[in-house]
Write a protein that holds these residues in place. Sequence first.
Motif, short mmCIF file in Angstrom:
data_model
loop_
_atom_site.label_atom_id
_atom_site.label_comp_id
_atom_site.label_asym_id
_atom_site.label_seq_id
_atom_site.Cartn_x
_atom_site.Cartn_y
_atom_site.Cartn_z
N CYS A 240 0.83 -1.21 0.00
CA CYS A 240 0.00 0.00 0.00
C CYS A 240 0.86 1.26 0.00
O CYS A 240 0.54 2.23 -0.68
N GLN A 241 1.95 1.24 0.73
CA GLN A 241 2.86 2.39 0.75
C GLN A 241 3.44 2.63 -0.64
O GLN A 241 3.55 3.77 -1.09
N THR A 242 3.80 1.55 -1.32
CA THR A 242 4.32 1.67 -2.68
C THR A 242 3.25 2.21 -3.62
O THR A 242 3.54 3.05 -4.47
N ARG A 243 2.03 1.76 -3.44
CA ARG A 243 0.92 2.22 -4.29
C ARG A 243 0.72 3.73 -4.13
O ARG A 243 0.55 4.45 -5.12
N VAL A 244 0.73 4.21 -2.89
CA VAL A 244 0.57 5.65 -2.65
C VAL A 244 1.78 6.41 -3.20
O VAL A 244 1.64 7.43 -3.86
N SER A 245 2.97 5.91 -2.94
CA SER A 245 4.19 6.55 -3.43
C SER A 245 4.17 6.68 -4.94
O SER A 245 4.49 7.74 -5.50
N ASP A 246 3.79 5.62 -5.63
CA ASP A 246 3.72 5.65 -7.09
C ASP A 246 2.68 6.65 -7.58
O ASP A 246 2.88 7.31 -8.60
N ALA A 247 1.57 6.77 -6.85
CA ALA A 247 0.50 7.68 -7.25
C ALA A 247 0.93 9.14 -7.13
O ALA A 247 0.56 9.96 -7.97
N ILE A 248 1.73 9.47 -6.12
CA ILE A 248 2.06 10.87 -5.86
C ILE A 248 3.42 11.31 -6.37
O ILE A 248 3.73 12.50 -6.36
N LYS A 249 4.22 10.39 -6.85
CA LYS A 249 5.62 10.72 -7.19
C LYS A 249 5.78 11.74 -8.30
O LYS A 249 6.79 12.42 -8.36
N ASN A 250 4.80 11.87 -9.17
CA ASN A 250 4.93 12.80 -10.30
C ASN A 250 4.21 14.12 -10.10
O ASN A 250 4.05 14.89 -11.05
N ILE A 251 3.79 14.39 -8.87
CA ILE A 251 3.14 15.68 -8.60
C ILE A 251 4.23 16.73 -8.38
O ILE A 251 5.02 16.63 -7.44
N ASP A 252 4.29 17.71 -9.28
CA ASP A 252 5.26 18.80 -9.13
C ASP A 252 4.90 19.62 -7.90
O ASP A 252 3.73 19.91 -7.67
N GLY A 253 5.90 19.98 -7.12
CA GLY A 253 5.67 20.82 -5.96
C GLY A 253 5.46 20.05 -4.67
O GLY A 253 5.09 20.63 -3.66
N LYS B 188 7.37 17.35 -2.01
CA LYS B 188 8.58 16.65 -1.59
C LYS B 188 8.20 15.75 -0.41
O LYS B 188 7.83 16.24 0.65
N VAL B 189 8.24 14.44 -0.62
CA VAL B 189 7.89 13.49 0.43
C VAL B 189 9.04 13.44 1.44
O VAL B 189 10.18 13.17 1.07
N GLU B 190 8.71 13.73 2.68
CA GLU B 190 9.70 13.67 3.75
C GLU B 190 9.75 12.28 4.37
O GLU B 190 10.82 11.74 4.62
N LYS B 191 8.56 11.71 4.61
CA LYS B 191 8.48 10.40 5.24
C LYS B 191 7.17 9.73 4.84
O LYS B 191 6.11 10.35 4.89
N LEU B 192 7.27 8.48 4.44
CA LEU B 192 6.11 7.69 4.09
C LEU B 192 6.24 6.37 4.83
O LEU B 192 7.18 5.61 4.60
N LEU C 138 1.90 10.03 6.17
CA LEU C 138 2.67 10.70 5.12
C LEU C 138 3.04 12.09 5.61
O LEU C 138 2.18 12.84 6.06
N SER C 139 4.32 12.39 5.58
CA SER C 139 4.81 13.74 5.85
C SER C 139 5.43 14.25 4.56
O SER C 139 6.24 13.56 3.95
N ALA C 140 5.03 15.45 4.17
CA ALA C 140 5.54 16.01 2.92
C ALA C 140 5.59 17.53 3.02
O ALA C 140 4.96 18.13 3.89
N SER C 141 6.33 18.13 2.12
CA SER C 141 6.35 19.57 1.95
C SER C 141 5.67 19.86 0.62
O SER C 141 5.92 19.17 -0.37
#
Length: 82
Positions: A16-29, A31-35, A40-43
């Motif tokens: 599930c973590q990989t699924r979420v990571s793959d879904a959000i990885k191409n969003i410009d702007g 930066k995933v800090e911790k998953l 999920l922690s992100a900037s």
Amino acid sequence: MKNVELNIPGMQSAHCQTRVSDAIKNIDGVKVEKLESTKLSASVESEEIKEELVETIKRAGYKVEGYDSEKESGSSASCCSN
């Protein structure tokens, strides 16, 4: 950049973590800090990017908690739930 902390209760397994990571990885702007399990922690660069992040996670099939916009609707199950 604004720090965002989201609870994703259905994101418990590595799959599930990989699924979420793959879904959000191409969003410009974003930066995933911790998953990690359920969190999920992100900037994010803006409120619009934050909205896009949350909506992308929802489209991947996960409920998002800890988000201060309108209440979530839709699926609350994870890809790995029974």
